[in-house]
Design a protein around this motif. Structure first.
Motif, PDB file in Angstrom:
ATOM      1  N   GLU A  25       0.833  -1.205   0.000  1.00 32.88           N
ATOM      2  CA  GLU A  25       0.000   0.000   0.000  1.00 32.88           C
ATOM      3  C   GLU A  25       0.870   1.258   0.000  1.00 32.88           C
ATOM      4  OE1 GLU A  25      -2.890  -0.032   3.158  1.00 32.88           O
ATOM      5  OE2 GLU A  25      -3.726  -1.949   2.499  1.00 32.88           O
ATOM      6  N   GLU A  28       2.164   1.820  -3.435  1.00 31.93           N
ATOM      7  CA  GLU A  28       1.094   2.353  -4.282  1.00 31.93           C
ATOM      8  C   GLU A  28       0.859   3.839  -3.989  1.00 31.93           C
ATOM      9  OE1 GLU A  28      -2.498   0.036  -4.020  1.00 31.93           O
ATOM     10  OE2 GLU A  28      -1.434  -1.830  -4.445  1.00 31.93           O
ATOM     11  N   ILE A  29       0.868   4.184  -2.716  1.00 30.42           N
ATOM     12  CA  ILE A  29       0.657   5.582  -2.328  1.00 30.42           C
ATOM     13  C   ILE A  29       1.768   6.461  -2.875  1.00 30.42           C
ATOM     14  CG2 ILE A  29       0.635   7.165  -0.356  1.00 30.42           C
ATOM     15  CD1 ILE A  29      -0.877   4.933   1.201  1.00 30.42           C
ATOM     16  N   LYS A  32       1.385   6.733  -6.663  1.00 28.09           N
ATOM     17  CA  LYS A  32       0.262   7.623  -6.988  1.00 28.09           C
ATOM     18  C   LYS A  32       0.633   9.073  -6.708  1.00 28.09           C
ATOM     19  CE  LYS A  32      -4.643   8.327  -6.209  1.00 28.09           C
ATOM     20  NZ  LYS A  32      -5.843   7.897  -5.492  1.00 28.09           N
ATOM     21  N   GLU A  35       2.857  10.295  -9.480  1.00 34.07           N
ATOM     22  CA  GLU A  35       2.073  10.519 -10.686  1.00 34.07           C
ATOM     23  C   GLU A  35       1.280  11.826 -10.575  1.00 34.07           C
ATOM     24  OE1 GLU A  35      -1.662   8.361 -12.860  1.00 34.07           O
ATOM     25  OE2 GLU A  35      -0.085   7.068 -12.094  1.00 34.07           O
ATOM     26  N   GLU A  36       0.655  12.036  -9.425  1.00 33.07           N
ATOM     27  CA  GLU A  36      -0.113  13.266  -9.217  1.00 33.07           C
ATOM     28  C   GLU A  36       0.801  14.489  -9.233  1.00 33.07           C
ATOM     29  OE1 GLU A  36      -2.398  12.747  -5.636  1.00 33.07           O
ATOM     30  OE2 GLU A  36      -3.738  11.295  -6.569  1.00 33.07           O
TER      31      GLU A  36
END
Length: 103
Positions: A25, A28-29, A32, A35-36
């Motif tokens: 997790e 993934e965080i 992400k 990417e953001e």
């Protein structure tokens, strides 16, 4: 005693699974968030470029307007100089005629 050992082993296995899920997790965080961040950076750059283009366009329009104003003022001055030159020329001719008549 075997029951206690099984429970400890089971608890350790559960803990390991939770740790692995938490690690996944977290990855993934982080992915992400990266990417953001890239999307936000792209958006900021696009907005900055758009604003820069708007500023350049505004400056171009203002420059053209000022150039037209200067040109119009210059044309007015040229016209005034032409009128003065014509008047001076006519005055000079009239003075020359008066000199010739007077002699």
């Amino acid at each position: 005693m075997e029951d206690v050992i099984r429970q400890i082993v089971e608890a350790e296995r559960n803990a390991e699974e939770r740790i692995e899920r938490a690690k996944a997790e977290a990855k993934e965080i982080v992915a992400k968030a990266r990417e953001e961040a890239k999307l936000l950076e792209k958006e900021i750059i696009e907005n900055a470029e758009k604003q820069a283009q708007e500023i350049v366009e505004k400056a171009r329009v203002e420059g053209e307007r000022e150039a037209r104003s200067i040109l119009e003022a210059g044309e007015g001055e040229i016209e005034e100089l032409k009128v003065n030159a014509t008047n001076n020329f006519e005055n000079a001719i009239n003075a020359a005629i008066e000199l010739i008549r007077g002699s």
